[in-house]
Every structure is written in structure tokens, then in C-alpha cells.
Enzyme design. Structure first.
Site, PDB file in Angstrom:
ATOM      1  N   ASP A 139       0.788  -1.230   0.000  1.00  0.00           N
ATOM      2  CA  ASP A 139       0.000   0.000   0.000  1.00  0.00           C
ATOM      3  C   ASP A 139       0.827   1.291   0.000  1.00  0.00           C
ATOM      4  O   ASP A 139       0.271   2.368   0.133  1.00  0.00           O
ATOM      5  CB  ASP A 139      -0.945  -0.001   1.218  1.00  0.00           C
ATOM      6  CG  ASP A 139      -2.044   1.039   1.095  1.00  0.00           C
ATOM      7  OD1 ASP A 139      -2.478   1.309  -0.032  1.00  0.00           O
ATOM      8  OD2 ASP A 139      -2.449   1.596   2.122  1.00  0.00           O
ATOM      9  N   CYS A 193     -21.590  -9.836  -6.769  1.00  0.00           N
ATOM     10  CA  CYS A 193     -22.428  -8.853  -6.083  1.00  0.00           C
ATOM     11  C   CYS A 193     -23.886  -8.921  -6.536  1.00  0.00           C
ATOM     12  O   CYS A 193     -24.784  -8.556  -5.773  1.00  0.00           O
ATOM     13  CB  CYS A 193     -21.900  -7.439  -6.326  1.00  0.00           C
ATOM     14  SG  CYS A 193     -20.356  -7.060  -5.461  1.00  0.00           S
ATOM     15  N   CYS A 196     -27.207  -6.555  -5.533  1.00  0.00           N
ATOM     16  CA  CYS A 196     -27.016  -5.926  -4.214  1.00  0.00           C
ATOM     17  C   CYS A 196     -26.328  -4.569  -4.364  1.00  0.00           C
ATOM     18  O   CYS A 196     -25.359  -4.420  -5.109  1.00  0.00           O
ATOM     19  CB  CYS A 196     -26.174  -6.837  -3.324  1.00  0.00           C
ATOM     20  SG  CYS A 196     -25.825  -6.132  -1.684  1.00  0.00           S
ATOM     21  N   CYS A 199     -23.724  -1.496  -0.094  1.00  0.00           N
ATOM     22  CA  CYS A 199     -22.547  -0.663   0.163  1.00  0.00           C
ATOM     23  C   CYS A 199     -22.730   0.738  -0.398  1.00  0.00           C
ATOM     24  O   CYS A 199     -22.319   1.731   0.229  1.00  0.00           O
ATOM     25  CB  CYS A 199     -21.290  -1.312  -0.412  1.00  0.00           C
ATOM     26  SG  CYS A 199     -21.353  -1.652  -2.189  1.00  0.00           S
ATOM     27  N   CYS A 203     -23.318   4.688   2.111  1.00  0.00           N
ATOM     28  CA  CYS A 203     -22.332   5.767   2.174  1.00  0.00           C
ATOM     29  C   CYS A 203     -22.972   7.063   2.681  1.00  0.00           C
ATOM     30  O   CYS A 203     -23.896   7.579   2.046  1.00  0.00           O
ATOM     31  CB  CYS A 203     -21.698   5.998   0.811  1.00  0.00           C
ATOM     32  SG  CYS A 203     -20.441   7.295   0.841  1.00  0.00           S
ATOM     33  N   CYS A 219     -15.434  10.896  -0.136  1.00  0.00           N
ATOM     34  CA  CYS A 219     -15.252   9.726   0.733  1.00  0.00           C
ATOM     35  C   CYS A 219     -14.743  10.155   2.113  1.00  0.00           C
ATOM     36  O   CYS A 219     -13.757  10.892   2.221  1.00  0.00           O
ATOM     37  CB  CYS A 219     -14.264   8.757   0.082  1.00  0.00           C
ATOM     38  SG  CYS A 219     -13.844   7.334   1.108  1.00  0.00           S
ATOM     39  N   CYS A 246     -13.746   5.451   7.614  1.00  0.00           N
ATOM     40  CA  CYS A 246     -15.166   5.097   7.598  1.00  0.00           C
ATOM     41  C   CYS A 246     -15.293   3.639   7.178  1.00  0.00           C
ATOM     42  O   CYS A 246     -14.661   3.214   6.217  1.00  0.00           O
ATOM     43  CB  CYS A 246     -15.913   6.003   6.618  1.00  0.00           C
ATOM     44  SG  CYS A 246     -17.681   5.658   6.471  1.00  0.00           S
ATOM     45  N   CYS A 249     -19.480   1.204   4.293  1.00  0.00           N
ATOM     46  CA  CYS A 249     -19.707   0.395   3.095  1.00  0.00           C
ATOM     47  C   CYS A 249     -19.180  -1.026   3.270  1.00  0.00           C
ATOM     48  O   CYS A 249     -19.726  -1.973   2.702  1.00  0.00           O
ATOM     49  CB  CYS A 249     -19.096   1.065   1.865  1.00  0.00           C
ATOM     50  SG  CYS A 249     -17.307   1.278   1.895  1.00  0.00           S
TER      51      CYS A 249
END
Length: 386
Positions: A139, A193, A196, A199, A203, A219, A246, A249
Site C-alpha cells: 500500500d 455482487c 445488491c 454498500c 455511504c 469519501c 469510515c 460500506c
């Protein structure tokens, strides 16, 4: 005599076994050219400005779009996942308005440090047994971990752009090992998914203009961690008491029923960070901030940005008693904090009290943005209580 090199198949089996011993929950292999449309997808995202103030995303776009631009010698990419599923529903913390909600991943030791050390140990197996050159990434380099993880079959990118695993949910830390050895590759994972959209609907700031597209500028994780300046006024209320990151989601994803499949290897969270009172956090100076969050990702954000977030949470608390701690921050050395303290007071004080405080303070304020906050909050406070 030089020891005989194991076959690529045997080497991969040994890597998988060692990865499990090191606490990784999944390992899969892909090729550096496995996502040919990565460049166009990234270019479109950048062209839309979704990166916000993260200028390095554009500066490193060429290397992000093709792992071979980052390291031409790479032949295989080993993708690894580590489950960090929480013990409790993180949305419970969001409901406790006078205490801080901190993202699950940040409630323990900085995962960069934890995972990188284990990746280096695993890469050592490749280097010694396979005679290969290796590089490890967690990352902090221009590597698109999530598309590569999907190409390797670890999971798929959900509509919230986070990787989802059918056996581990979407609470996954990802790491990568680039190597010069040719390893057997795994089949990519398809989308599961369906219709659906939990998520997307969860938000608080509507950061998804479309499924599979994240606008970082809206975000909460970006706003509370990456964004350095004042947070746009129209997004502050949606932040609630989320002072660092956060999880909404991620928390609502139905695939999380599998998130605890490897609980015994889960990175330990610090329970003392689960429900910190906003009043205490608002009073942190730099030394106290560093001491409290030592070893966590939060420390890298810095005290001023963090207390800015706390002031927004104070303003969203609906608790008039917290106006006292917001008022204390009007004398903070950081204009960033003072401005958000003004915003909080505009939401917590009766209009007449706010007007009197504004009259007493605005002329002595040296920062133009804070003075602008005083002026804008006067109108908002009068409208709210009118």
C-alpha cells in the site's frame, strides 16, 4: 554442489504453507499483464478528478497501470490477503455520538509494519529456494493491489471498489510480492455482487457516483485522512462522529458472514480506541496525540488534522455540553482546528450566544479561512434556530 531448485509448483505449495504459518489467510498468483485495461480505467478515474488532492496518483499513473513499468523484470505477482474482521459491528460506534468512531483497520498496530515484515520473510523463501529476485509492496508503492488480487483470484472488487472474498468477506489487508520466477497462476475471480447495492446506499456522503466508481473527494476516509485542508461544509454533517476513516460500506456487505474464518490470526485491536470520548480527544496536544496513537496508522495523520476531525464530530454530536470543548479550541495554534471549532459552535450554541461570541472573536482572528468560517456559521446558525 548447488542444491536443486524446486519445481514452480512445489515452490508455490511451499509458499502457501509458509504464508499460512505467517498469518496470511489467502495466497494466489497472477501475471503482471493480467489486467490489460487497468491503464484506461485509471486514466478515466483521474480525468474525472476523483483522486482529489492525491496528486501522487496522477504522478505515478504509468507505474500503477502496468507493474512492468514499476519493475521490468517481474514475471509473477504473488498476492496475499490477511483477514482483519472486527469482533463487533463497527456501526455501533457510529451510533455513540459523543465518542469517536475510528476505522477498524486503524485500531491496532500499523498494518504496513506488520504485513511488510511478514511479506519480507515470505519473499525470503522465494529468494533462497527459488533463486529469484523479489520486491515486496504494502500500500505504499504505486501498485494497484485490488485489481491484481482479483486477477489472482483472491476475490473481486465490489461495487464499493473494495476486494470481497467469498470465504473471508471484505475485511482484508492486501500485500504483494513481485518476483522474477515463473509461478503457476490462479484463475481470476468473477463478480458475485449481483443486484445488491447495500454498500452504495450506506455511504453517508454519497461518494459513489456509480457502482464500482469511488469519488475520493466525497469519501469520509479520504476526507479525514488524506485531505489536508478544511473539509467542505456540505460534507461535514455526513461525517458524523467518524474521526478517522469510515467502515460503513464494508460493514454492510453480506459476504461478511465469512469475515471471521481466520479469527485466530486476526490482527489484535486496541480496545482502548473503541469508544474514546470526543471531549478527551479535543484536548489532545501534539505530545498527547503521539503518545495515545503510537504505533497506529492514526499517528501519521498528525494532531492538527485529527483534531479538525474531532471538532466536526463535536459539531455533529447534538450535545450542547460539548460546546465548552469546542470553545477551548478557538485559541488553538492551528487555523485548521480553529475553523472547525467555529463550525461546531455554530451547530451547538443558540444563535444569540454564537453571535455574541462571533462579535468578540472575529476581529482578532488572523486567518482568513477562519474568519470566513465565522461569517458562514453566523448565517447557518441563525437559519437553524430561526
Amino acid at each position: 554442489m548447488r542444491p536443486e531448485r524446486p519445481s514452480p509448483e512445489r515452490l508455490k505449495r511451499d509458499l502457501t504453507e509458509r504464508a499460512r504459518a505467517l498469518g496470511f489467510d489467502a495466497l494466489a498468483v497472477t501475471r503482471p499483464d493480467a489486467v490489460p485495461d487497468l491503464g484506461p480505467r485509471l486514466a478515466a478515474w483521474l480525468e474525472a478528478g476523483h483522486q482529489g488532492t492525491m496528486g501522487w496518483m496522477a504522478e505515478t499513473a504509468e507505474r500503477r497501470a502496468d507493474p512492468r513499468a514499476l519493475w521490468p523484470q517481474v514475471r509473477s505477482i504473488v498476492m496475499l490477503g490477511m483477514n482483519y474482521g472486527p469482533d463487533e459491528d463497527p456501526l455501533e460506534a457510529v451510533r455513540r455520538r459523543t465518542s469517536a468512531a475510528i476505522s477498524v483497520y486503524a485500531q491496532g498496530r500499523d498494518y504496513h509494519d506488520v504485513i511488510k515484515g511478514r511479506l519480507k520473510e515470505l519473499a525470503g523463501v522465494l529468494a533462497s529456494r527459488g533463486g529469484a529476485e523479489v520486491k515486496v509492496f504494502v500500500d505504499t508503492a504505486p501498485v494497484m493491489e485490488k485489481p491484481l488480487a482479483q486477477a489472482a483470484g483472491l476475490g473481486w472488487q465490489g461495487k464499493h471498489t473494495v476486494l470481497i472474498s467469498r470465504v473471508l468477506g471484505n475485511w482484508l489487508f492486501l500485500g504483494a510480492i513481485f518476483t522474477t520466477v515463473e509461478l503457476p497462476v490462479d484463475a481470476p475471480e468473477g463478480d458475485h455482487c449481483g443486484s445488491c447495492r447495500r454498500c452504495l446506499d450506506a455511504c453517508p456522503t454519497n461518494a459513489f457516483p456509480a457502482p464500482w466508481v469511488l469519488d475520493s473527494r466525497r469519501c469520509i476516509s479520504y476526507l479525514t485522512i488524506e485531505h489536508a485542508g478544511p473539509i467542505p461544509a456540505d460534507l461535514r454533517e455526513g461525517i458524523g462522529n467518524r474521526v478517522y476513516g469510515c467502515d460503513d460500506c464494508l460493514a454492510v456487505c453480506p459476504w461478511n458472514k465469512f469475515a471471521h474464518a481466520a479469527r485466530e490470526r486476526k490482527l489484535a485491536a486496541r480496545r482502548d480506541l473503541a469508544a474514546l470520548p470526543l471531549a478527551d480527544l479535543a484536548r489532545l496536544d501534539d505530545a498527547a496525540f503521539r503518545a495515545l496513537f503510537a504505533g497506529t496508522p492514526i499517528k501519521r495523520t498528525g494532531r492538527d488534522r485529527f483534531v479538525r476531525n474531532v471538532m466536526i464530530a463535536v459539531g455533529n454530536s447534538g450535545e450542547p455540553a460539548l460546546a465548552a470543548v469546542a470553545r477551548e479550541r478557538l485559541d488553538d495554534a492551528a487555523p485548521l482546528v480553529r475553523g472547525m471549532a467555529v463550525w461546531a459552535l455554530g451547530r451547538l450554541l443558540p444563535p444569540e450566544d454564537f453571535a455574541a461570541l462571533r462579535a468578540a472573536r472575529i476581529d482578532a482572528e488572523s486567518d482568513a479561512q477562519v474568519r470566513a468560517e465565522w461569517r458562514s456559521r453566523r448565517a447557518a446558525a441563525e437559519g437553524r434556530h430561526g
